[in-house]
Write a protein that holds these residues in place. Structure first.
Motif, PDB file in Angstrom:
ATOM      1  N   ASP A   1       0.782  -1.190  -0.012  1.00 20.06           N
ATOM      2  CA  ASP A   1      -0.102  -0.059  -0.084  1.00 20.06           C
ATOM      3  C   ASP A   1       0.785   1.406   0.037  1.00 20.06           C
ATOM      4  N   VAL A   2       0.836   2.003  -1.198  1.00 18.34           N
ATOM      5  CA  VAL A   2       1.661   3.146  -1.148  1.00 18.34           C
ATOM      6  C   VAL A   2       0.920   4.377  -1.020  1.00 18.34           C
ATOM      7  N   THR A   3      -0.252   4.336  -0.442  1.00 13.22           N
ATOM      8  CA  THR A   3      -1.000   5.560  -0.321  1.00 13.22           C
ATOM      9  C   THR A   3      -0.390   6.356   0.698  1.00 13.22           C
ATOM     10  N   ALA A   4      -0.193   7.707   0.316  1.00 16.97           N
ATOM     11  CA  ALA A   4       0.514   8.763   1.244  1.00 16.97           C
ATOM     12  C   ALA A   4      -0.480   9.062   2.422  1.00 16.97           C
ATOM     13  N   ALA A   5      -0.324   8.767   3.638  1.00 12.42           N
ATOM     14  CA  ALA A   5      -1.374   9.215   4.617  1.00 12.42           C
ATOM     15  C   ALA A   5      -0.410   8.899   6.005  1.00 12.42           C
TER      16      ALA A   5
ATOM     17  N   LEU B   1      15.148  -0.171  -4.314  1.00 14.84           N
ATOM     18  CA  LEU B   1      13.695  -0.567  -4.405  1.00 14.84           C
ATOM     19  C   LEU B   1      12.713   0.575  -4.913  1.00 14.84           C
ATOM     20  N   MET B   2      13.097   1.614  -4.406  1.00 13.15           N
ATOM     21  CA  MET B   2      12.183   2.968  -4.770  1.00 13.15           C
ATOM     22  C   MET B   2      12.509   3.079  -6.425  1.00 13.15           C
TER      23      MET B   2
ATOM     24  N   ASP C   1       9.906   6.396  -0.026  1.00 17.00           N
ATOM     25  CA  ASP C   1      10.991   5.895   0.820  1.00 17.00           C
ATOM     26  C   ASP C   1      10.370   5.003   1.927  1.00 17.00           C
ATOM     27  N   ASP C   2       9.206   5.595   2.409  1.00 19.50           N
ATOM     28  CA  ASP C   2       8.427   4.687   3.594  1.00 19.50           C
ATOM     29  C   ASP C   2       8.076   3.287   3.045  1.00 19.50           C
TER      30      ASP C   2
END
Length: 227
Positions: free
Chosen positions: A130-134, A164-165, A172-173
């Motif tokens: 899940d790459v949703t920014a929150a 990986l990025m 990053d996260d």
């Protein structure tokens, strides 16, 4: 060695989240979760994390292809449907999930095939990121505090994150969470996972010239034996 069709192991999402976990989640949606799809029976296995990415509590629904497609963003349904076709190679991609509550989540999917002794493709399995920014500012502080104990190995970990990025075009996260998830799943140090990635990824890229398939395979088979 041929893979079996046993259900995926439980994820780190079964553990009570700390500050670091909460910083890398969006609400209750865990950042990484496993899935498996059986071609012969058209059945799915989702980890608790994947269920939550779709807006469900663990065990609330039985995952099916129909349910899965219903939760894909309308503009992504065609590509996701095409990705369900049998393949002989590892794969990766990204799309949007529309949750039970109507929220839109962005995910990266990395998978590999499962074959029988004769080489016949039986299933595909892998993980969602899940790459949703929150991430809130106060929880971000928790990330900084939690990461102090790995300062000594920061350079190697940052290098692995950067790989990986770049390969999967994720934040990053999210890249850090992929490594942390593999670290906990394999019960090895995060530094060892990072070291193995740094040691092996350049050679894989050189062989395949930017093909992600060998990287997908490496992520699925990491054992933290880089040192």
């Amino acid at each position: 060695m041929d893979d079996d069709l046993s259900p995926p192991d439980s994820d780190t999402d079964d553990e009570a989240p700390g500050d670091l976990d909460r910083a890398l989640l969006a609400g209750k949606s865990q950042r990484v979760g496993r899935f498996q799809y059986d071609y012969g029976t058209d059945t799915w296995t989702w980890s608790d994390a994947v269920a939550r990415m779709h807006g469900y509590e663990p065990g609330e629904v039985e995952p099916t292809t129909e349910l899965m497609l219903r939760h894909r963003h309308p503009e992504d349904v065609a590509n996701v449907t095409a990705s369900l076709a049998k393949t002989q190679a590892p794969f990766s991609g990204r799309h949007r999930i529309v949750t039970k509550a109507g929220d839109v989540r962005r995910v990266v999917v990395v998978g590999e095939v499962v074959k029988d002794d004769d080489g016949e493709v039986l299933a595909t399995r892998g993980f969602f990121v899940d790459v949703t920014a929150a991430v809130k500012e106060d929880v971000q502080k928790g990330v900084t505090d939690e990461l102090q104990h790995i300062v000594a190995h920061r350079a190697v970990i940052d290098q692995a994150k950067g790989m990986l990025m770049a390969i999967y075009d994720i934040s990053d996260d999210a890249a850090f969470e992929v490594m942390r998830w593999r670290s906990q799943e394999m019960n090895v140090k995060l530094y060892d996972i990072a070291t193995e990635l740094v040691a092996q990824v350049p050679g894989l890229l050189a062989v395949r010239d930017h093909d992600q398939n060998p990287i997908n395979r490496l992520l699925m088979t990491l054992k933290g034996e880089g040192r």
